[in-house]
Design a protein around this motif. Sequence first.
Motif, PDB file in Angstrom:
ATOM      1  N   PRO A 175       0.498  -1.095  -0.247  1.00 53.09           N
ATOM      2  CA  PRO A 175      -0.289   0.203  -0.285  1.00 53.09           C
ATOM      3  C   PRO A 175       1.031   0.830  -0.490  1.00 53.09           C
ATOM      4  N   GLN A 176       2.271   1.439   0.769  1.00 49.89           N
ATOM      5  CA  GLN A 176       2.829   2.007   0.572  1.00 49.89           C
ATOM      6  C   GLN A 176       3.276   3.163  -0.125  1.00 49.89           C
ATOM      7  N   ILE A 177       4.114   1.302  -1.149  1.00 51.16           N
ATOM      8  CA  ILE A 177       4.406   1.451  -1.927  1.00 51.16           C
ATOM      9  C   ILE A 177       3.737   2.481  -3.702  1.00 51.16           C
ATOM     10  N   ARG A 178       2.437   1.646  -3.071  1.00 55.99           N
ATOM     11  CA  ARG A 178       1.075   2.656  -4.700  1.00 55.99           C
ATOM     12  C   ARG A 178       0.832   3.518  -3.691  1.00 55.99           C
ATOM     13  N   GLU A 179       1.341   4.381  -3.159  1.00 58.31           N
ATOM     14  CA  GLU A 179       0.712   5.900  -2.380  1.00 58.31           C
ATOM     15  C   GLU A 179       2.160   6.601  -3.509  1.00 58.31           C
ATOM     16  N   VAL A 180       3.133   6.237  -3.610  1.00 55.87           N
ATOM     17  CA  VAL A 180       4.400   6.748  -3.770  1.00 55.87           C
ATOM     18  C   VAL A 180       4.298   6.566  -5.734  1.00 55.87           C
ATOM     19  N   VAL A 181       4.586   5.344  -6.099  1.00 54.53           N
ATOM     20  CA  VAL A 181       4.160   5.391  -7.461  1.00 54.53           C
ATOM     21  C   VAL A 181       2.697   4.697  -8.135  1.00 54.53           C
ATOM     22  N   ALA A 182       2.459   4.608  -9.082  1.00 53.87           N
ATOM     23  CA  ALA A 182       1.363   4.330  -9.908  1.00 53.87           C
ATOM     24  C   ALA A 182       1.049   3.227 -10.412  1.00 53.87           C
ATOM     25  N   ILE A 183       0.698   2.226  -9.467  1.00 53.13           N
ATOM     26  CA  ILE A 183       0.687   0.174  -9.626  1.00 53.13           C
ATOM     27  C   ILE A 183      -0.686   0.719  -9.973  1.00 53.13           C
ATOM     28  N   PRO A 184      -0.987  -0.340 -11.350  1.00 49.95           N
ATOM     29  CA  PRO A 184      -2.810  -0.356 -11.435  1.00 49.95           C
ATOM     30  C   PRO A 184      -3.868  -1.007 -10.546  1.00 49.95           C
ATOM     31  N   GLU A 185      -4.644  -0.850 -10.329  1.00 52.92           N
ATOM     32  CA  GLU A 185      -5.026  -0.984  -8.759  1.00 52.92           C
ATOM     33  C   GLU A 185      -5.421  -2.266  -9.003  1.00 52.92           C
ATOM     34  N   ASP A 186      -5.801  -2.909 -10.682  1.00 55.24           N
ATOM     35  CA  ASP A 186      -6.212  -4.386 -11.327  1.00 55.24           C
ATOM     36  C   ASP A 186      -4.513  -5.294 -10.789  1.00 55.24           C
ATOM     37  N   HIS A 187      -3.803  -4.719 -10.593  1.00 57.04           N
ATOM     38  CA  HIS A 187      -2.668  -5.339 -11.104  1.00 57.04           C
ATOM     39  C   HIS A 187      -2.219  -5.589  -8.958  1.00 57.04           C
ATOM     40  N   ILE A 188      -1.910  -6.804  -9.313  1.00 56.28           N
ATOM     41  CA  ILE A 188      -0.791  -7.406  -7.978  1.00 56.28           C
ATOM     42  C   ILE A 188       0.343  -6.875  -7.288  1.00 56.28           C
ATOM     43  N   PHE A 189       1.316  -6.240  -6.839  1.00 54.72           N
ATOM     44  CA  PHE A 189       2.633  -5.846  -6.624  1.00 54.72           C
ATOM     45  C   PHE A 189       3.132  -7.580  -6.223  1.00 54.72           C
ATOM     46  N   PHE A 190       4.093  -7.796  -7.010  1.00 58.50           N
ATOM     47  CA  PHE A 190       4.556  -8.812  -6.879  1.00 58.50           C
ATOM     48  C   PHE A 190       6.368  -8.435  -6.049  1.00 58.50           C
ATOM     49  N   CYS A 191       7.099  -7.578  -6.766  1.00 59.62           N
ATOM     50  CA  CYS A 191       8.377  -7.794  -6.002  1.00 59.62           C
ATOM     51  C   CYS A 191       9.081  -6.649  -6.361  1.00 59.62           C
ATOM     52  N   GLY A 192      10.466  -6.187  -5.728  1.00 55.36           N
ATOM     53  CA  GLY A 192      11.515  -5.658  -6.451  1.00 55.36           C
ATOM     54  C   GLY A 192      12.430  -6.235  -6.908  1.00 55.36           C
ATOM     55  N   LEU A 193      13.078  -5.778  -7.641  1.00 58.18           N
ATOM     56  CA  LEU A 193      14.772  -5.874  -8.395  1.00 58.18           C
ATOM     57  C   LEU A 193      15.649  -5.057  -8.172  1.00 58.18           C
ATOM     58  N   SER A 194      16.750  -4.692  -7.303  1.00 61.52           N
ATOM     59  CA  SER A 194      17.508  -4.057  -6.871  1.00 61.52           C
ATOM     60  C   SER A 194      18.651  -4.035  -7.998  1.00 61.52           C
ATOM     61  N   ILE A 195      19.565  -2.981  -9.128  1.00 62.92           N
ATOM     62  CA  ILE A 195      20.059  -3.284 -10.285  1.00 62.92           C
ATOM     63  C   ILE A 195      21.103  -2.213  -9.866  1.00 62.92           C
ATOM     64  N   GLY A 196      22.107  -2.690  -9.956  1.00 66.02           N
ATOM     65  CA  GLY A 196      22.869  -1.286  -9.759  1.00 66.02           C
ATOM     66  C   GLY A 196      24.850  -2.406  -9.855  1.00 66.02           C
ATOM     67  N   TYR A 197      25.438  -1.874  -9.769  1.00 70.32           N
ATOM     68  CA  TYR A 197      27.237  -2.520  -9.982  1.00 70.32           C
ATOM     69  C   TYR A 197      27.322  -2.862  -8.553  1.00 70.32           C
ATOM     70  N   ARG A 198      27.960  -4.296  -8.320  1.00 70.93           N
ATOM     71  CA  ARG A 198      28.277  -4.581  -7.309  1.00 70.93           C
ATOM     72  C   ARG A 198      28.988  -4.208  -7.159  1.00 70.93           C
ATOM     73  N   ASP A 199      29.028  -3.647  -5.465  1.00 73.59           N
ATOM     74  CA  ASP A 199      29.934  -3.488  -4.713  1.00 73.59           C
ATOM     75  C   ASP A 199      31.121  -4.699  -4.167  1.00 73.59           C
ATOM     76  N   PRO A 200      32.340  -5.193  -4.856  1.00 73.46           N
ATOM     77  CA  PRO A 200      33.423  -6.599  -4.130  1.00 73.46           C
ATOM     78  C   PRO A 200      34.204  -6.445  -3.887  1.00 73.46           C
ATOM     79  N   ARG A 201      33.490  -5.158  -2.479  1.00 77.01           N
ATOM     80  CA  ARG A 201      34.382  -5.220  -1.359  1.00 77.01           C
ATOM     81  C   ARG A 201      33.529  -5.693   0.441  1.00 77.01           C
ATOM     82  N   ALA A 202      33.071  -5.167  -0.508  1.00 79.62           N
ATOM     83  CA  ALA A 202      31.019  -5.956   0.666  1.00 79.62           C
ATOM     84  C   ALA A 202      30.851  -7.349   1.328  1.00 79.62           C
TER      85      ALA A 202
END
Length: 243
Positions: A175-202
Amino acid sequence: MNVSEAVATRRSVRAFTDQPVDRAVLERVFEKAQRAPSGGNTQPWHGLVLTGEPLQRLIARIALDLPRGREAFAPEYRVYPPELDGAYEERRRGIGEEMYGALRIPREDKPARLAWFARNFQAFGAPVLMLVHTPRYMGPPQWSDIGGWLQTIMLLLREEGLDSCPQEAWAVYAPQIREVVAIPEDHIFFCGLSIGYRDPRAPVNAFPVPRAPLGESIRWRGFGGKSCAGRNFLARWRLLTRH
Ligand SMILES: Cc1cc2nc3c(=O)[nH]c(=O)nc-3n(C[C@H](O)[C@H](O)[C@H](O)COP(=O)(O)O)c2cc1C
């Protein structure tokens, strides 16, 4: 990079550098990933890709509710079945222990574990987050299509030198995600996918992530004989996947 290398070097990356990701690179990946198979070619996947200010706005909105703990959770589906037990439950617990071990956070240190869990909602520092959704009436076959599409994306990201982390954790804040971005009401929210460059030292990007022996997943009939994979193959594969 060949497919085996992409598979072997993909892992769920939970610490990223702040290097931005070009839209052109992502468009290339998503364009290619449209080739992912789906039952009846329905292609039930939908993604909303955020970076910069819109992503920061989402992170800030979730941060407001983090102190409320579970009380603020309102997922639109059950992330794990309550019946989960045996090997499945052991693997789920096991990966948590491996991760917290790598982070040197003991089991008793609940605040530190919670603080780390909260990193999910900063996309682990990734500059890009894709929010995945699908029409509510879609069933398990279509959800599995989305899984195949996500893996296709994750492997293509490796080819571009990028990394990712699929995250069901975001589902608890639908619900909080829906407050901030438009996800159609008749769609279910499944998951996120974070994307970027790996920190090799972590260290969180370096702990070993075990897998069940093949015999726990695959059965054979009609082939005769014993395993053909061979010691050499297995030794080389284990070396390749030890990252
Ligand atoms: C659909 C999906 C959702 C996931 N959700 C989360 C998540 O919310 N947070 C997280 O840290 N990892 C998440 N993971 C990553 C899994 O923990 C990870 O895939 C598993 O432990 C195997 O490790 P590997 O991806 O590094 O090989 C998710 C994975 C998948 C496929």
